[in-house]
Design a protein around this motif. Structure first.
Motif, PDB file in Angstrom:
ATOM      1  N   GLU A  10       0.844  -1.197   0.000  1.00  0.00           N
ATOM      2  CA  GLU A  10       0.000   0.000   0.000  1.00  0.00           C
ATOM      3  C   GLU A  10       0.880   1.248   0.000  1.00  0.00           C
ATOM      4  OE1 GLU A  10      -3.206   0.313  -0.178  1.00  0.00           O
ATOM      5  OE2 GLU A  10      -4.214  -1.422   0.713  1.00  0.00           O
ATOM      6  N   LYS A  17       5.484   1.970  -5.082  1.00  0.00           N
ATOM      7  CA  LYS A  17       4.836   0.663  -4.984  1.00  0.00           C
ATOM      8  C   LYS A  17       5.297  -0.307  -6.074  1.00  0.00           C
ATOM      9  CE  LYS A  17       0.481   1.890  -4.889  1.00  0.00           C
ATOM     10  NZ  LYS A  17       0.267   1.107  -6.112  1.00  0.00           N
ATOM     11  N   ARG A  99      -2.414  -2.859  -3.600  1.00  0.00           N
ATOM     12  CA  ARG A  99      -3.539  -2.244  -2.897  1.00  0.00           C
ATOM     13  C   ARG A  99      -4.609  -3.277  -2.526  1.00  0.00           C
ATOM     14  NH1 ARG A  99      -2.844   3.013  -2.590  1.00  0.00           N
ATOM     15  NH2 ARG A  99      -1.940   4.242  -4.279  1.00  0.00           N
ATOM     16  N   SER A 103      -6.604   0.771   1.320  1.00  0.00           N
ATOM     17  CA  SER A 103      -6.666   1.948   0.452  1.00  0.00           C
ATOM     18  C   SER A 103      -8.029   2.624   0.525  1.00  0.00           C
ATOM     19  CB  SER A 103      -6.354   1.574  -1.001  1.00  0.00           C
ATOM     20  OG  SER A 103      -4.967   1.553  -1.238  1.00  0.00           O
ATOM     21  N   TYR A 136       2.945  -0.862   4.223  1.00  0.00           N
ATOM     22  CA  TYR A 136       2.515   0.481   3.846  1.00  0.00           C
ATOM     23  C   TYR A 136       3.744   1.346   3.628  1.00  0.00           C
ATOM     24  CZ  TYR A 136       1.185   5.334   4.385  1.00  0.00           C
ATOM     25  OH  TYR A 136       1.074   6.686   4.195  1.00  0.00           O
TER      26      TYR A 136
END
Length: 206
Positions: A10, A17, A99, A103, A136
């Motif tokens: 995330e 990412k 994701r 999200s 994250y």
């Protein structure tokens, strides 16, 4: 190692990412001897990819309202979870997600201010289903958006005001502080250091 796991990456726009996903995919393949099933959200199925097009493109004559955006994300997620992620895990295949539900909680819940709606739809559609591990990638919104702009034209969500991303980041961090399956990586560092931190977290967990 026999139990398949669902690992998700995330982060805000410009957090890195794509690079992190490539790294984690390689680590998972080395760990299990097989490439993971890779998914992205919204998307990942024929119908979900069509929904992705709807939420990414800005229509001047018919702007997507916040509630409709939220519902579309969950429609796409429900298709992906039921038709791809759960079947893969049942077959013993590991899944790597670009994701997932975090999200929506951060962007629509925090950024859009729709947390009660998001939580209600999440509970109704996912029924407690969640990743085993979430990484994250945390980056200040101004830095992330600067990086994203270098990639080319920004999509509808990437064009939101900086305050929207500030609220989204605050929600990401607040939710991570409440859930020990969510691990925060400082993505403002040089990419080599980000990758070292990712490797360290995954090696300790797996």
């Amino acid at each position: 190692m026999s139990q398949a796991k669902f690992i998700v990456i995330e982060g805000l726009e410009g957090a890195g990412k794509s690079s992190a996903i490539a790294l984690v995919k390689d680590l998972m393949e080395k760990q299990t001897g097989k490439a993971p099933v890779c998914t992205r959200e919204p998307g990942g199925t024929v119908l979900a990819e069509k929904i992705r097009d709807l939420v990414k493109i800005a229509e001047a004559d018919d702007p997507l309202c916040d509630e409709a955006e939220c519902l579309l994300f969950y429609a796409a997620r429900a298709q992906l979870v039921e038709n791809v992620i759960k079947p893969a895990l049942a077959r013993g295949e590991w899944v790597l997600g670009d994701r997932h539900n975090l999200s929506s909680l951060a962007y629509q819940g925090g950024g859009r201010g729709l947390m009660p709606l998001v939580k209600a739809i999440s509970d109704a559609t996912l029924k407690g289903f969640k990743p085993d591990i979430t990484l994250y990638l945390d980056v200040p919104p101004a830095l992330g958006l600067e990086r994203a702009a270098r990639r080319g034209e920004l999509d509808r969500i990437e064009q939101q005001a900086l305050e929207f991303f500030d609220r989204t980041r605050e929600t990401f961090l607040a939710l991570a502080a409440e859930d020990d399956t969510i691990h925060v990586i400082d993505a403002s560092q040089p990419m080599s250091e980000v990758h070292k931190d990712i490797q360290s977290v995954l090696q300790s967990l797996l």
